[in-house]
Design an enzyme around this catalytic site. Structure first.
Site, PDB file in Angstrom:
ATOM      1  N   ASP A 140       0.795  -1.300  -0.017  1.00  0.00           N
ATOM      2  CA  ASP A 140      -0.036  -0.071  -0.089  1.00  0.00           C
ATOM      3  C   ASP A 140       0.881   1.288  -0.132  1.00  0.00           C
ATOM      4  O   ASP A 140       2.066   1.213   0.390  1.00  0.00           O
ATOM      5  CB  ASP A 140      -0.999   0.002   1.262  1.00  0.00           C
ATOM      6  CG  ASP A 140      -1.937  -1.102   1.169  1.00  0.00           C
ATOM      7  OD1 ASP A 140      -2.274  -1.904   0.221  1.00  0.00           O
ATOM      8  OD2 ASP A 140      -2.444  -1.386   2.194  1.00  0.00           O
ATOM      9  N   LYS A 141       0.365   2.270  -0.566  1.00  0.00           N
ATOM     10  CA  LYS A 141       1.205   3.612  -0.641  1.00  0.00           C
ATOM     11  C   LYS A 141       1.679   3.923   0.805  1.00  0.00           C
ATOM     12  O   LYS A 141       2.743   4.299   0.691  1.00  0.00           O
ATOM     13  CB  LYS A 141       0.093   4.724  -0.995  1.00  0.00           C
ATOM     14  CG  LYS A 141       0.648   6.235  -0.817  1.00  0.00           C
ATOM     15  CD  LYS A 141      -0.240   7.230  -1.136  1.00  0.00           C
ATOM     16  CE  LYS A 141       0.292   8.616  -0.939  1.00  0.00           C
ATOM     17  NZ  LYS A 141      -0.788   9.783  -1.218  1.00  0.00           N
TER      18      LYS A 141
END
Length: 320
Positions: A140-141
């Protein structure tokens, strides 16, 4: 966007009985989206035991031989950008990257540039000819840590096969709200949230998802965990911890982003409010080299913001 030949042959597990065709093959093609697989089925590019099938909702009985012969988009038109990479390992077949929190892995609507893919294309222009610029699995970012990138189609195919066979060693660490008593294993299927398009959730018809977790430290109102993934579903650790009612600190999507325990010191309040991402780090990665067959292993410490949050919790909230 340019295209590249995509070919896969595999046998469905006997446990796939009763699953939809698109659902069953998605478990073997984690580098391809479910919508893309559904499109390929409709176009007659997927065969089951030698027979072309055009309906993704058709049920399977388990054990069928699947053949996919299609084309997949590669990174042909994405822009190469000079973005620094923290490379932990490289050879002519693969890269292992320590991704910082805040870096999006793959371009999408709203993030067409400034991503890991853009950085990889600047580092190695040849990655333009591989699916997802060689990226085998995502973070995830706002999750930091290790991920692997293939540099050849052969390496990509073999690494994806390892991922599908659950042969990767993937260890994470995370900080959760609440004091856990002991570790354990979560086996709860994950799929799209029934009402929120941004969220995943534990749902009856979701994909199999297995998370093993062990205690690293216990505090009065927090727990520091070591987590090993057996499967790799979208947001898996975040969803499973929230499902257990121990959401990750800083996780605005699934948890208590601004929750502060009563009686917290000013320093602890400031540390929690200032930590604006989920407290999750991909600490260890192990895999079999796609050419030499040697098992390789890497480990990176959590970044400074994570370390600071943990130290404040330890000092201000008390180890149990």
């Amino acid at each position: 966007m340019s295209k590249q030949h995509y070919f896969q042959e595999f046998q469905l597990a006997s446990t796939a009985i009763g699953q939809r065709l698109d659902q069953a093959i998605a478990e073997h093609c984690e580098d391809v989206s479910r919508s893309k697989l559904q499109d390929w089925i409709k176009k007659g590019l997927v065969s089951v035991d030698g027979q072309v099938m055009t309906k993704g909702r058709q049920k399977v009985v388990g054990g069928e031989q699947i053949r996919i012969d299609a084309e997949i988009e590669v990174a042909g038109e994405w822009e190469a950008q000079d973005i620094p990479l923290d490379i932990q390992y490289q050879d002519s077949h693969l890269l292992v990257i320590n991704k910082p929190a805040g870096l999006v892995v793959h371009p999408a609507a709203g993030n067409r540039d400034g991503t890991l893919v853009n950085a990889l294309l600047f580092f190695d222009e040849n990655l333009r000819h591989l699916p997802r610029a060689g990226i085998v699995h995502r973070l995830d970012k706002d999750t930091s840590g290790l991920l692997v990138v293939a540099r050849t189609l052969e390496a990509h195919t073999k690494l994806v096969e390892q991922l599908q066979q659950r042969a990767f060693e993937r260890e994470y660490q995370c900080i959760c709200h609440g004091q856990m008593v002991s570790g354990g294993t979560i086996e709860a299927p994950i799929g799209r949230h029934p009402t929120s398009r941004l969220q995943m959730a534990v749902v009856p018809n979701g994909k199999e998802a297995i998370t093993h977790y062990r205690l690293r430290d216990k505090f009065n109102n927090f727990t520091h965990l070591k987590v090993n993934l057996e499967t790799g579903r979208t947001h898996q650790i975040r969803v499973h911890m929230a499902y257990l009612k121990y959401p990750l600190v800083g996780d605005a999507l699934y948890g208590k982003h601004n929750f502060i325990p009563s009686g917290s010191s000013d320093e602890l309040k400031e540390a929690i409010r200032g930590f604006r991402r989920q407290a999750l780090h991909a600490r260890k990665l192990g895999l079999e080299h796609p050419v030499s067959g040697e098992f390789l292993h890497w480990e990176v410490e959590a970044p400074a913001d994570y370390q600071h949050l943990l130290s404040v919790i330890e000092q201000e909230n008390g180890r149990v």
